[in-house]
Design a protein around this motif. Structure first.
Motif, mmCIF file in Angstrom:
data_model
loop_
_atom_site.group_PDB
_atom_site.id
_atom_site.type_symbol
_atom_site.label_atom_id
_atom_site.label_comp_id
_atom_site.label_asym_id
_atom_site.label_seq_id
_atom_site.Cartn_x
_atom_site.Cartn_y
_atom_site.Cartn_z
ATOM 1 N N THR A 19 0.854 -1.176 0.000
ATOM 2 C CA THR A 19 0.000 0.000 0.000
ATOM 3 C C THR A 19 0.893 1.231 0.000
ATOM 4 O OG1 THR A 19 -0.068 0.198 2.413
ATOM 5 C CG2 THR A 19 -1.756 -1.213 1.371
ATOM 6 N N GLN A 20 0.308 2.383 -0.290
ATOM 7 C CA GLN A 20 1.082 3.616 -0.204
ATOM 8 C C GLN A 20 1.577 3.818 1.226
ATOM 9 O OE1 GLN A 20 -1.334 6.818 -1.748
ATOM 10 N NE2 GLN A 20 -0.587 6.479 -3.829
ATOM 11 N N GLU A 21 0.751 3.479 2.184
ATOM 12 C CA GLU A 21 1.133 3.636 3.585
ATOM 13 C C GLU A 21 2.342 2.774 3.925
ATOM 14 O OE1 GLU A 21 -0.815 3.392 8.065
ATOM 15 O OE2 GLU A 21 -2.052 2.883 6.341
ATOM 16 N N GLU A 22 2.353 1.528 3.460
ATOM 17 C CA GLU A 22 3.485 0.628 3.733
ATOM 18 C C GLU A 22 4.776 1.144 3.087
ATOM 19 O OE1 GLU A 22 1.112 -3.625 4.077
ATOM 20 O OE2 GLU A 22 1.615 -2.845 2.089
ATOM 21 N N THR A 23 4.658 1.598 1.846
ATOM 22 C CA THR A 23 5.835 2.113 1.155
ATOM 23 C C THR A 23 6.347 3.371 1.835
ATOM 24 O OG1 THR A 23 5.076 1.176 -0.934
ATOM 25 C CG2 THR A 23 6.739 2.900 -1.071
ATOM 26 N N ALA A 24 5.442 4.265 2.178
ATOM 27 C CA ALA A 24 5.833 5.512 2.861
ATOM 28 C C ALA A 24 6.566 5.211 4.156
ATOM 29 C CB ALA A 24 4.602 6.373 3.119
ATOM 30 N N LYS A 25 6.036 4.279 4.932
ATOM 31 C CA LYS A 25 6.666 3.922 6.205
ATOM 32 C C LYS A 25 8.070 3.359 5.972
ATOM 33 C CE LYS A 25 5.892 1.382 10.473
ATOM 34 N NZ LYS A 25 4.988 0.533 11.242
ATOM 35 N N ALA A 26 8.209 2.494 4.969
ATOM 36 C CA ALA A 26 9.515 1.907 4.671
ATOM 37 C C ALA A 26 10.528 2.969 4.247
ATOM 38 C CB ALA A 26 9.371 0.851 3.567
ATOM 39 N N LEU A 27 10.044 4.041 3.618
ATOM 40 C CA LEU A 27 10.928 5.107 3.153
ATOM 41 C C LEU A 27 11.098 6.230 4.172
ATOM 42 C CD1 LEU A 27 9.663 5.318 -0.528
ATOM 43 C CD2 LEU A 27 11.792 4.268 0.298
ATOM 44 N N THR A 31 2.516 9.272 4.448
ATOM 45 C CA THR A 31 1.725 8.741 3.339
ATOM 46 C C THR A 31 1.373 9.857 2.362
ATOM 47 O OG1 THR A 31 0.823 7.032 4.782
ATOM 48 C CG2 THR A 31 -0.367 7.448 2.746
ATOM 49 N N GLN A 32 1.085 11.044 2.879
ATOM 50 C CA GLN A 32 0.746 12.181 2.023
ATOM 51 C C GLN A 32 1.926 12.567 1.125
ATOM 52 O OE1 GLN A 32 0.232 12.043 5.357
ATOM 53 N NE2 GLN A 32 -1.997 12.073 5.509
ATOM 54 N N THR A 33 3.124 12.532 1.683
ATOM 55 C CA THR A 33 4.311 12.841 0.889
ATOM 56 C C THR A 33 4.506 11.807 -0.207
ATOM 57 O OG1 THR A 33 5.424 14.008 2.685
ATOM 58 C CG2 THR A 33 6.844 13.087 0.968
ATOM 59 N N TYR A 34 4.409 10.526 0.151
ATOM 60 C CA TYR A 34 4.588 9.485 -0.860
ATOM 61 C C TYR A 34 3.513 9.596 -1.936
ATOM 62 C CZ TYR A 34 5.085 5.328 -3.475
ATOM 63 O OH TYR A 34 5.244 4.501 -4.542
ATOM 64 N N ASN A 35 2.279 9.859 -1.537
ATOM 65 C CA ASN A 35 1.182 10.009 -2.493
ATOM 66 C C ASN A 35 1.484 11.139 -3.483
ATOM 67 O OD1 ASN A 35 -1.539 11.559 -3.154
ATOM 68 N ND2 ASN A 35 -2.010 9.378 -2.944
ATOM 69 N N ALA A 36 2.019 12.239 -2.992
ATOM 70 C CA ALA A 36 2.367 13.368 -3.863
ATOM 71 C C ALA A 36 3.466 12.977 -4.845
ATOM 72 C CB ALA A 36 2.789 14.573 -3.029
ATOM 73 N N TRP A 37 4.429 12.182 -4.394
ATOM 74 C CA TRP A 37 5.475 11.708 -5.303
ATOM 75 C C TRP A 37 4.873 10.840 -6.390
ATOM 76 C CZ3 TRP A 37 9.466 9.416 -1.318
ATOM 77 C CH2 TRP A 37 10.073 10.453 -0.609
ATOM 78 N N GLU A 38 4.008 9.928 -5.986
ATOM 79 C CA GLU A 38 3.435 8.979 -6.936
ATOM 80 C C GLU A 38 2.574 9.683 -7.986
ATOM 81 O OE1 GLU A 38 0.574 5.343 -6.211
ATOM 82 O OE2 GLU A 38 2.567 4.882 -5.398
ATOM 83 N N LYS A 39 1.917 10.751 -7.579
ATOM 84 C CA LYS A 39 1.051 11.500 -8.499
ATOM 85 C C LYS A 39 1.793 12.636 -9.208
ATOM 86 C CE LYS A 39 -3.319 10.554 -6.251
ATOM 87 N NZ LYS A 39 -4.532 11.145 -5.674
ATOM 88 N N VAL A 46 15.831 14.788 -2.806
ATOM 89 C CA VAL A 46 17.143 14.254 -3.200
ATOM 90 C C VAL A 46 17.655 13.265 -2.154
ATOM 91 C CG1 VAL A 46 19.549 14.873 -3.640
ATOM 92 C CG2 VAL A 46 17.715 16.252 -4.601
ATOM 93 N N SER A 47 17.404 13.562 -0.907
ATOM 94 C CA SER A 47 17.885 12.696 0.170
ATOM 95 C C SER A 47 17.186 11.337 0.194
ATOM 96 C CB SER A 47 17.697 13.386 1.525
ATOM 97 O OG SER A 47 16.315 13.630 1.761
ATOM 98 N N LYS A 48 16.092 11.190 -0.546
ATOM 99 C CA LYS A 48 15.330 9.934 -0.552
ATOM 100 C C LYS A 48 15.448 9.148 -1.855
ATOM 101 C CE LYS A 48 13.476 10.175 3.541
ATOM 102 N NZ LYS A 48 13.741 9.166 4.557
ATOM 103 N N ARG A 54 16.588 1.675 -3.889
ATOM 104 C CA ARG A 54 16.934 0.461 -3.136
ATOM 105 C C ARG A 54 15.687 -0.292 -2.692
ATOM 106 N NH1 ARG A 54 21.930 2.652 0.592
ATOM 107 N NH2 ARG A 54 23.530 2.412 -1.000
ATOM 108 N N HIS A 55 14.698 0.454 -2.213
ATOM 109 C CA HIS A 55 13.466 -0.187 -1.736
ATOM 110 C C HIS A 55 12.815 -1.004 -2.847
ATOM 111 C CE1 HIS A 55 9.852 -0.807 0.617
ATOM 112 N NE2 HIS A 55 9.142 -0.403 -0.417
ATOM 113 N N PHE A 56 12.808 -0.453 -4.044
ATOM 114 C CA PHE A 56 12.165 -1.141 -5.162
ATOM 115 C C PHE A 56 13.117 -2.043 -5.944
ATOM 116 C CE2 PHE A 56 9.168 2.581 -4.858
ATOM 117 C CZ PHE A 56 8.102 1.841 -4.376
ATOM 118 N N GLY A 57 14.411 -2.033 -5.602
ATOM 119 C CA GLY A 57 15.360 -2.915 -6.257
ATOM 120 C C GLY A 57 15.643 -2.567 -7.705
ATOM 121 N N VAL A 58 15.679 -1.268 -7.985
ATOM 122 C CA VAL A 58 15.964 -0.808 -9.349
ATOM 123 C C VAL A 58 17.061 0.246 -9.299
ATOM 124 C CG1 VAL A 58 13.636 -1.297 -10.210
ATOM 125 C CG2 VAL A 58 14.152 0.973 -9.263
#
Length: 66
Positions: A19-27, A31-39, A46-48, A54-58
């Motif tokens: 979920t977006q929440e799971e990914t946001a927590k891992a990073l 969740t709002q920040t990750y959602n904004a990145w995804e959209k 830059v720091s992320k 690494r999280h996505f293995g790419v």
């Protein structure tokens, strides 16, 4: 010549079945920040960038470079 494949954050997250929440927590972001990145409402800090790759293995270039 190598085929260059670009991935969206949404596509990579779906591949991990997160979920977006799971990914946001891992990073370590909200969740709002990750959602904004995804959209593409805001850019990944830059720091992320390395953490996201690494999280996505790419490679960074698979996500962020044209």
């Amino acid at each position: 010549m190598d085929d260059v494949r670009q991935y969206t954050l949404k596509e990579l997250r779906a591949r991990k079945d997160e979920t977006q929440e799971e990914t946001a927590k891992a990073l370590g972001v909200s969740t709002q920040t990750y959602n904004a990145w995804e959209k593409n409402i805001s850019n990944v800090a830059v720091s992320k960038v390395l953490a996201v790759a690494r999280h996505f293995g790419v490679k960074i270039s698979d996500i962020f470079l044209p």
